[in-house]
Design a protein around this motif. Structure first.
Motif, mmCIF file in Angstrom:
data_model
loop_
_atom_site.group_PDB
_atom_site.id
_atom_site.type_symbol
_atom_site.label_atom_id
_atom_site.label_comp_id
_atom_site.label_asym_id
_atom_site.label_seq_id
_atom_site.Cartn_x
_atom_site.Cartn_y
_atom_site.Cartn_z
ATOM 1 N N ASN A 26 0.800 -1.237 0.068
ATOM 2 C CA ASN A 26 -0.066 -0.047 0.060
ATOM 3 C C ASN A 26 0.620 1.108 -0.162
ATOM 4 O O ASN A 26 0.121 2.348 -0.127
ATOM 5 C CB ASN A 26 -0.857 0.056 1.209
ATOM 6 C CG ASN A 26 -2.158 0.879 1.294
ATOM 7 O OD1 ASN A 26 -2.869 0.669 0.367
ATOM 8 N ND2 ASN A 26 -2.130 2.104 1.961
ATOM 9 N N LEU A 27 2.001 0.929 0.185
ATOM 10 C CA LEU A 27 2.991 2.161 0.210
ATOM 11 C C LEU A 27 2.934 3.225 -1.193
ATOM 12 O O LEU A 27 3.134 4.282 -0.991
ATOM 13 C CB LEU A 27 4.324 1.830 0.432
ATOM 14 C CG LEU A 27 4.636 1.472 1.882
ATOM 15 C CD1 LEU A 27 6.085 0.951 2.155
ATOM 16 C CD2 LEU A 27 4.452 2.497 2.964
ATOM 17 N N LEU A 28 3.030 2.532 -2.264
ATOM 18 C CA LEU A 28 3.165 3.380 -3.394
ATOM 19 C C LEU A 28 1.668 3.556 -3.979
ATOM 20 O O LEU A 28 1.560 4.529 -4.689
ATOM 21 C CB LEU A 28 3.958 2.307 -4.346
ATOM 22 C CG LEU A 28 5.405 2.472 -3.950
ATOM 23 C CD1 LEU A 28 6.217 1.409 -4.940
ATOM 24 C CD2 LEU A 28 6.045 3.656 -3.823
ATOM 25 N N THR A 29 1.002 2.488 -3.845
ATOM 26 C CA THR A 29 -0.559 2.844 -4.535
ATOM 27 C C THR A 29 -1.690 2.320 -3.521
ATOM 28 O O THR A 29 -1.411 1.466 -2.688
ATOM 29 C CB THR A 29 -0.627 1.737 -5.822
ATOM 30 O OG1 THR A 29 -0.483 0.633 -5.513
ATOM 31 C CG2 THR A 29 0.478 2.111 -7.032
ATOM 32 N N ASP A 30 -3.003 3.107 -3.713
ATOM 33 C CA ASP A 30 -3.873 2.497 -3.275
ATOM 34 C C ASP A 30 -4.271 1.079 -3.293
ATOM 35 O O ASP A 30 -4.843 0.920 -4.330
ATOM 36 C CB ASP A 30 -5.169 3.451 -3.314
ATOM 37 C CG ASP A 30 -6.447 3.116 -2.267
ATOM 38 O OD1 ASP A 30 -6.312 2.342 -1.576
ATOM 39 O OD2 ASP A 30 -7.352 3.928 -2.557
ATOM 40 N N ASP A 31 -4.103 0.069 -2.243
ATOM 41 C CA ASP A 31 -4.360 -1.105 -2.626
ATOM 42 C C ASP A 31 -5.459 -1.859 -1.971
ATOM 43 O O ASP A 31 -5.798 -2.868 -1.573
ATOM 44 C CB ASP A 31 -3.188 -1.899 -1.971
ATOM 45 C CG ASP A 31 -2.904 -3.295 -2.458
ATOM 46 O OD1 ASP A 31 -3.315 -3.489 -3.656
ATOM 47 O OD2 ASP A 31 -2.892 -4.268 -2.015
ATOM 48 N N ALA A 32 -6.319 -0.807 -1.604
ATOM 49 C CA ALA A 32 -7.687 -0.978 -0.607
ATOM 50 C C ALA A 32 -8.679 -2.075 -1.314
ATOM 51 O O ALA A 32 -8.971 -3.246 -0.409
ATOM 52 C CB ALA A 32 -8.418 0.244 -0.464
ATOM 53 N N ALA A 33 -8.784 -2.159 -2.614
ATOM 54 C CA ALA A 33 -9.773 -3.383 -2.970
ATOM 55 C C ALA A 33 -9.223 -4.618 -2.780
ATOM 56 O O ALA A 33 -9.949 -5.592 -2.405
ATOM 57 C CB ALA A 33 -10.133 -2.607 -4.697
ATOM 58 N N ARG A 34 -7.897 -4.875 -3.370
ATOM 59 C CA ARG A 34 -7.338 -6.188 -3.278
ATOM 60 C C ARG A 34 -6.981 -6.511 -1.572
ATOM 61 O O ARG A 34 -7.271 -7.723 -1.296
ATOM 62 C CB ARG A 34 -6.035 -6.153 -3.840
ATOM 63 C CG ARG A 34 -5.406 -7.615 -4.053
ATOM 64 C CD ARG A 34 -4.020 -7.388 -4.772
ATOM 65 N NE ARG A 34 -3.080 -6.794 -3.957
ATOM 66 C CZ ARG A 34 -2.040 -7.568 -3.227
ATOM 67 N NH1 ARG A 34 -2.257 -8.669 -2.813
ATOM 68 N NH2 ARG A 34 -1.229 -6.902 -2.274
ATOM 69 N N ARG A 35 -6.895 -5.459 -1.022
ATOM 70 C CA ARG A 35 -6.512 -5.704 0.585
ATOM 71 C C ARG A 35 -8.053 -6.318 0.958
ATOM 72 O O ARG A 35 -7.914 -7.058 1.772
ATOM 73 C CB ARG A 35 -6.299 -4.547 1.212
ATOM 74 C CG ARG A 35 -5.794 -4.698 2.623
ATOM 75 C CD ARG A 35 -4.966 -3.581 3.110
ATOM 76 N NE ARG A 35 -5.859 -2.242 3.037
ATOM 77 C CZ ARG A 35 -5.444 -1.484 2.303
ATOM 78 N NH1 ARG A 35 -4.580 -1.250 1.423
ATOM 79 N NH2 ARG A 35 -6.306 -0.359 2.606
ATOM 80 N N ASP A 36 -9.143 -5.760 0.408
ATOM 81 C CA ASP A 36 -10.265 -6.180 1.157
ATOM 82 C C ASP A 36 -10.638 -7.470 0.973
ATOM 83 O O ASP A 36 -11.099 -8.520 1.700
ATOM 84 C CB ASP A 36 -11.501 -5.236 0.627
ATOM 85 C CG ASP A 36 -12.897 -5.454 1.212
ATOM 86 O OD1 ASP A 36 -12.730 -5.164 2.335
ATOM 87 O OD2 ASP A 36 -13.693 -6.088 0.639
ATOM 88 N N ARG A 37 -10.425 -7.937 -0.317
ATOM 89 C CA ARG A 37 -10.605 -9.517 -0.721
ATOM 90 C C ARG A 37 -9.575 -10.516 -0.092
ATOM 91 O O ARG A 37 -9.995 -11.489 0.426
ATOM 92 C CB ARG A 37 -10.552 -9.380 -2.196
ATOM 93 C CG ARG A 37 -11.477 -8.799 -3.215
ATOM 94 C CD ARG A 37 -11.279 -9.246 -4.547
ATOM 95 N NE ARG A 37 -10.055 -8.835 -5.353
ATOM 96 C CZ ARG A 37 -9.651 -7.753 -5.814
ATOM 97 N NH1 ARG A 37 -10.500 -6.782 -5.839
ATOM 98 N NH2 ARG A 37 -8.335 -7.737 -6.434
ATOM 99 N N VAL A 38 -8.517 -10.079 0.149
ATOM 100 C CA VAL A 38 -7.482 -10.731 0.943
ATOM 101 C C VAL A 38 -7.891 -10.749 2.516
ATOM 102 O O VAL A 38 -7.877 -12.086 3.122
ATOM 103 C CB VAL A 38 -5.986 -10.007 0.929
ATOM 104 C CG1 VAL A 38 -5.071 -11.030 1.850
ATOM 105 C CG2 VAL A 38 -5.399 -10.197 -0.431
#
Length: 205
Positions: free
Chosen positions: A180-192
């Motif tokens: 998540n440091l370089l890009t907004d990874d919220a969508a993938r993070r939610d699935r994980v």
């Protein structure tokens, strides 16, 4: 009389103690913010003191060295986040709450604290004077986070593999923080997070 402390003396001393604590807290919070925004190279004691609204001398009174200031700052905020995390689940974790617990644990690794800690780790890899303090700090914070995760997940570490499962969750959360440091990874993070909740419910059942 010599050696006698009057009520007036005590009344004057208490506000001074309060001011000292408030100054220390402002310095710690400013140090984490500066470290998260500017990294180790751009976060000098002078920069932190200016951000906290105090003199450099006052900063050095509380923290004699730069290393003392930044390790104390990261530890302070880590403790504050741990307290807040426990407050979210005052009754502890339960199977139906595990997704929320996992999500809250992952959030620990996606905010300014993790970014600040990461800069501190990188600096420690190159700074011999800083490394022992950061190594000790990371060990303490890691142990506390693991204890909180065990409590909130309702995990029984006497069962084979449960301790490793909880540690794997925290390692995964750290990896999501890095992603998540370089890009907004919220969508993938939610699935994980959703998938890990399924896996943990099976492993901890």
């Amino acid at each position: 009389m010599a050696g006698v402390t009057t009520i007036g003396d005590r009344a004057e001393r208490v506000p001074k103690q309060d001011r000292s604590r408030a100054t220390r807290q402002r310095l710690l919070e400013a140090a984490v913010s500066c470290l998260a925004e500017h990294g180790w190279a751009g976060s000098t004691v002078t920069v932190v003191a200016e951000r906290a609204g105090v003199s450099r001398g006052a900063a050095q009174h509380h923290f004699p060295t730069r290393e003392d200031l930044f390790t104390a700052a990261v530890e302070y905020v880590a403790e504050e986040r741990s307290t807040a995390l426990r407050a979210l689940f005052p009754q502890g974790g339960a199977a139906e709450d595990r997704r929320a617990v996992i999500s809250a644990l992952v959030d620990l690794y996606t905010g300014p604290l993790f970014r600040a800690a990461l800069h501190l780790w990188v600096a420690a890899s190159n700074e011999e004077q800083l490394r022992p303090q950061v190594t000790e700090l990371e060990a303490r914070v890691g142990r506390e986070t693991h204890r909180i995760a065990v409590d909130l997940l309702g995990a029984d570490e006497s069962r084979p593999g449960v301790r490793e499962t909880v540690q794997g969750l925290l390692d995964m959360a750290r990896g999501l923080g890095l992603a998540n440091l370089l890009t907004d990874d919220a969508a993938r993070r939610d699935r994980v997070v959703t998938q890990w909740a399924v896996l943990l419910n099976e492993a901890l059942a």
